[in-house]
Structure formats: C-alpha cells, structure tokens
Design an enzyme around this catalytic site. Sequence first.
Site, PDB file in Angstrom:
ATOM      1  N   PRO A 180       7.482  -5.566   1.293  1.00 41.38           N
ATOM      2  CG  PRO A 180       6.400  -3.490   1.273  1.00 41.38           C
ATOM      3  CD  PRO A 180       7.065  -4.479   2.179  1.00 41.38           C
ATOM      4  CG  HIS A 181       8.761  -1.895  -1.898  1.00 37.82           C
ATOM      5  ND1 HIS A 181       8.108  -2.039  -3.101  1.00 37.82           N
ATOM      6  CD2 HIS A 181       7.881  -1.284  -1.077  1.00 37.82           C
ATOM      7  CE1 HIS A 181       6.891  -1.524  -3.023  1.00 37.82           C
ATOM      8  NE2 HIS A 181       6.731  -1.059  -1.802  1.00 37.82           N
ATOM      9  CE1 TYR A 182      14.365  -3.615  -5.804  1.00 35.15           C
ATOM     10  CE2 TYR A 182      12.991  -1.901  -4.826  1.00 35.15           C
ATOM     11  CZ  TYR A 182      13.498  -2.551  -5.941  1.00 35.15           C
ATOM     12  OH  TYR A 182      13.117  -2.131  -7.192  1.00 35.15           O
TER      13      TYR A 182
ATOM     14  N   GLY B 239      13.839  -1.723   1.442  1.00 35.09           N
ATOM     15  CA  GLY B 239      15.260  -1.906   1.692  1.00 35.09           C
ATOM     16  C   GLY B 239      15.633  -2.260   3.116  1.00 35.09           C
TER      17      GLY B 239
END
Length: 221
Positions: free
Chosen positions: A119-121, A138
């Site tokens: 969902p994120h980076y 990340g």
Amino acid sequence: MLMITTRNLFDLTHTLAAPLLDKTEYPWEALDEIKAFILALGPSLPADEYDQRGENIWIARDAVIFPNNYIAGPCIIGHGTEVRPGAFIRGSALIGDHCVVGNSTELKNCILFDHVQVPHYNYVGDSILGYRSHLGAGALTSNVKSDKSPVTVRCGEEKAATGRKKLGAMVGDFAEVGCHAVLNPGTVIGKNASVYPLSSVRGTVPENHICKGDRGIFPRK
C-alpha cells in the site's frame, strides 16, 4: 528444500495464476512465463466482468483505479482491487482480487495473489506474493545482486542455483513484512512468517518464524 516449494508456500486456489504455478516445483520457475500467461489468459476473461483498457490490459469492472497512475500491459487487475494514485505498474503483472496497490508502489513481472497489500512506497519486481501477504510502508524486494551475478536461493545449508540474474522474493501466504525492510535477491518468506521493520533479509525465513533483523530468526510463540 521442501519448505520453499510452490505448494508449501502458496494456496493456489487464491490466484488466477494457478495453472502456471501448478506445474512448477519452485515458484521462481514461473517468472519467465508470466508475460505469456497473461497474454493468453486475458482474452478469455469474462467480458461482463473485465474491461480491456489499453493494449493487453484487463481490469475487473469493480476494481477501483484512482487517477494519476501508470499501468502498462500485459496486466490483469482483479475484482475489488484498488490501484491508488502514483502507482507504477510496468507490465507483466497479474494482480489478484481485493488487493491494494498503493501510492508510489512499483510492480514489474510479478504475481500478487488475492488480498495482497502493497500500500505505500513499495517495489515488487520479479517476485510472487502469496494470499493475504502484506508489505509495510517502504518495504522492497531487491531483485538484482550488486555484482549482477545469478541469484542463488538459500534454505538453511542447502542452495538452489536459479540461473536468474533477476529474482526478487517469494513471500508465502499470510506473511507480514515490516516497514522499510529489504528482501534481498532470492529471499523466501514462509507462510505465516514475519519480518521486523528495517530488516535486511537474505535466505529463507521458515514458516511460522519471525525474522528480527540482525538478532536472528526465531519460532513464533
């Protein structure tokens, strides 16, 4: 090497890629065939469930595709999946049902089983992520060694030469990878295993174990 076989890592009932993976002993053997598999499967998908959007891109009608992302074919995106702003799907990506592909997440030559969250980076390249696996913000799959030599998969004292210069991670069903962890080339994360945030992981984390970075790998209590 039994613990890192395709059938020990994944429940194949949770992916459209089951016919491709079912013929493999080890999951990375499917990576070279993802593109051709999607190209063959896409036109056969039900026209009342999937729209073809662009060249060799098939997206379920109930998927949520936010603006400001990039999707290249061949690609299949399943039912109820969200592709959020800033996502970069470079092609040869088979994304299952009810997945989340988040902001600034990059996918390339990979299979995401149903209910996977990146969902994120995140970067997911030349990798397979099992049912309900999750990468924290990340977390990355590194898919090329610094010296560009072929990747070897390690499981305890055993080694499997893959002959591949590009191989990311095989992440089993229900596995959890913490924020900003790096899964080095050829890493295998077993079913129900966890990786602590900021860990640099090599080799295999067995099923139902926890990788605590430099502190080592321990059975889940």
